[in-house]
Write an enzyme that holds these catalytic residues in place. Structure first.
Site, mmCIF file in Angstrom:
data_model
loop_
_atom_site.group_PDB
_atom_site.id
_atom_site.type_symbol
_atom_site.label_atom_id
_atom_site.label_comp_id
_atom_site.label_asym_id
_atom_site.label_seq_id
_atom_site.Cartn_x
_atom_site.Cartn_y
_atom_site.Cartn_z
ATOM 1 N N ILE A 1 18.002 90.664 59.510
ATOM 2 C CA ILE A 1 16.800 89.917 59.925
ATOM 3 C C ILE A 1 16.585 90.025 61.432
ATOM 4 O O ILE A 1 17.466 89.662 62.210
ATOM 5 C CB ILE A 1 16.922 88.417 59.554
ATOM 6 C CG1 ILE A 1 17.253 88.251 58.067
ATOM 7 C CG2 ILE A 1 15.651 87.676 59.912
ATOM 8 C CD1 ILE A 1 17.583 86.819 57.661
ATOM 9 N N LYS B 1 27.580 81.803 64.561
ATOM 10 C CA LYS B 1 26.169 82.194 64.638
ATOM 11 C C LYS B 1 25.340 81.096 65.306
ATOM 12 O O LYS B 1 24.413 81.378 66.064
ATOM 13 C CB LYS B 1 25.652 82.496 63.238
ATOM 14 C CG LYS B 1 26.300 83.753 62.653
ATOM 15 C CD LYS B 1 26.068 83.861 61.157
ATOM 16 C CE LYS B 1 26.690 85.132 60.595
ATOM 17 N NZ LYS B 1 26.680 85.149 59.125
#
Ligand SMILES: NC(=O)c1ccc[n+]([C@@H]2O[C@H](COP(=O)([O-])OP(=O)(O)OC[C@H]3O[C@@H](n4cnc5c(N)ncnc54)[C@H](OP(=O)(O)O)[C@@H]3O)[C@@H](O)[C@H]2O)c1
EC number: 1.1.1.3
Length: 425
Positions: free
Chosen positions: A134, A203
């Site tokens: 993504i 993340k």
């Protein structure tokens, strides 16, 4: 232009394939061919016969490969802290561009990497480190650089999303759904990093650093995994019109930020609720842009290699055009709030004696800590009842103090679960 590939496993082997299969297009996009100067691996003798590269390119001496004069770009897809950090910093200090997928290292010691990039005047790109294929980090780092981001909320771990999706769809428990994920190859042999939220926390640190122009490390991230999520939690969420998701949430509130990873109930209508299976999605709230959603494959060799290749083309073009590197932006230096000060709503499930007056006792404990109840549901089963309270917003510290006092009530047999509720106005 020549690159050194460090690592040729799930991601690295797909990088090799894409470089081969798309060589002509990549040459046209960059303006010159991209050649592999060498590939560093751990096990030199391993059969990699199906890869479209000469066996002579493989080496176990990554240090020597990185130091070679004919290497312009280093692609690191090995992972872990060391020796990856030494390779990357050596390359950057020598003025070589680096593309990496290493979330663990960026989240633990991104500052060292960025300092080395500044020192060497070299590009450091890492799109593949968060949410696989993504495009997310470069939109945050470049496209949204004129805006002001107030929150980033997402599902950034496919394994846990698969497990929670199965629990929602089938009513099964955590252990059974984890086993199914393992059987289908969605969970590693040791699933700890995923199910305990470590992967998502790394993340979260990277996303928060980029979104808020601050240096956030993994130790700043509040983390809870999904191992305690039960079939009863998922069923209770469904009764409220919600689903349970492992969320990564980074939010700005005035001059501070909060960064957290934990399971939460979100309304079925929320855009993240419909993200099923092993997919990832990240929702960004920006002052001028409004709400943005990024969705797609968050892992896997080929999708992740797509992000690596995108970075490779970008750094190769920058190098060819003599562009100055995009430097780290940590000027805002916002402090990270303690979890106790974070405000949200809660779903609290208690096993209580099925007697008159219990609800009033429980309500008085919530009131004593100024936690206001939005809904209460009680259902009897024998001499015991299940009491589920959903609160209005309160701080985590207020809620923890409430729970501490609830367990002291003689009528409360057990606090069966406490889960945060997100995504409602
Ligand atoms: N897999 C994904 O879906 C995914 C998604 C996003 C990000 N990432 C990130 O991408 C990176 C690579 O992941 P992966 O799944 O491709 O890992 P992997 O399949 O385990 O491959 C690791 C590679 O690194 C090599 N290696 C290990 N130690 C080494 C050493 N000391 N010196 C030289 N080479 C060494 C291994 O060599 P051998 O081949 O000889 O064992 C292997 O080729 C990690 O940072 C990971 O977090 C992965």
């Amino acid at each position: 232009m020549r690159l050194a590939l460090l690592g040729c496993g799930t991601v690295g082997s797909e990088v090799v394939r894409l470089l081969h299969d798309q060589a002509d297009d990549l040459t046209a996009r960059i303006g010159e061919p991209l050649e592999i100067a060498g590939i560093a691996v751990r096990r030199a003798g391993r059969d990699r016969g199906d890869l479209p590269v000469s066996a002579d390119l493989f080496t176990t001496d990554a240090d020597a490969l990185v130091a070679r004069d004919d290497v312009d770009i280093v692609v690191e897809v090995v992972g872990g802290i060391e020796p990856a950090r030494s390779w990357i910093t050596a390359a950057l200090r020598a003025g070589k561009a680096v593309v990496t997928a290493n979330k663990t290292l960026l989240a633990e010691d991104g500052a060292t990497l960025h300092a080395a990039a500044a020192e060497g005047g070299a590009d450091l790109y890492y799109e593949a480190a968060v949410a696989g294929a993504i495009p997310l980090l470069r939109p945050l780092r470049e496209s949204l650089h004129g805006d002001s981001i107030s929150a980033v909320m997402g599902i950034v771990n496919g394994t846990t999303n698969y497990i929670l999706s199965r629990m929602t769809d089938t009513g099964s428990g955590f252990a059974e759904s984890l086993q199914e994920a393992s059987d289908l190859g969605y969970a590693e042999a040791d699933p700890t990093a995923d199910v305990e939220g470590f992967d998502a926390a790394a993340k979260a640190a990277i996303l928060a650093s980029l979104a808020f122009h601050s240096r956030v490390t993994v130790t700043d991230v509040y983390r809870e995994g999904i191992t305690e999520v039960t079939a009863a939690d998922v069923a209770s969420a469904a009764q409220m019109g919600c689903v349970v998701k492992l969320l990564c949430i980074a939010a700005r509130d005035g001059d501070s930020i909060s960064v957290r990873v934990h399971p939460a109930m979100i309304p079925r209508e929320h855009p993240l609720a419909g993200v099923g299976g092993a997919y990832n999605a990240v929702f960004v709230q920006a002052r001028a842009a409004g709400q943005l959603m990024f969705y797609g494959a968050g892992a896997g060799g080929t999708p992740t290699a797509s992000a690596v290749l995108g970075d490779l083309v970008a750094v190769a073009r920058n190098r060819r055009g003599g562009a100055l590197p995009v430097t780290d932006s940590a000027y805002a230096d916002l402090p990270v709030r303690r979890m106790g000060d974070v405000v949200t709503r809660y779903h609290v499930s208690l096993d209580v004696d099925d007697e008159p007056g219990v609800l009033a006792e429980v309500a008085s404990v919530f009131a004593a800590h100024r936690v206001s109840m939005r809904t209460v549901r009680q259902s009897g089963r024998g001499d015991e009842a299940v009491l589920v309270a959903v609160t209005h917003t309160a701080t985590d510290a207020q809620l923890s103090a409430t729970v501490e006092d609830l367990v002291k009530l003689p009528a409360v047999r057990r606090v069966a679960s406490v889960m945060r509720v997100e995504g409602e106005p």
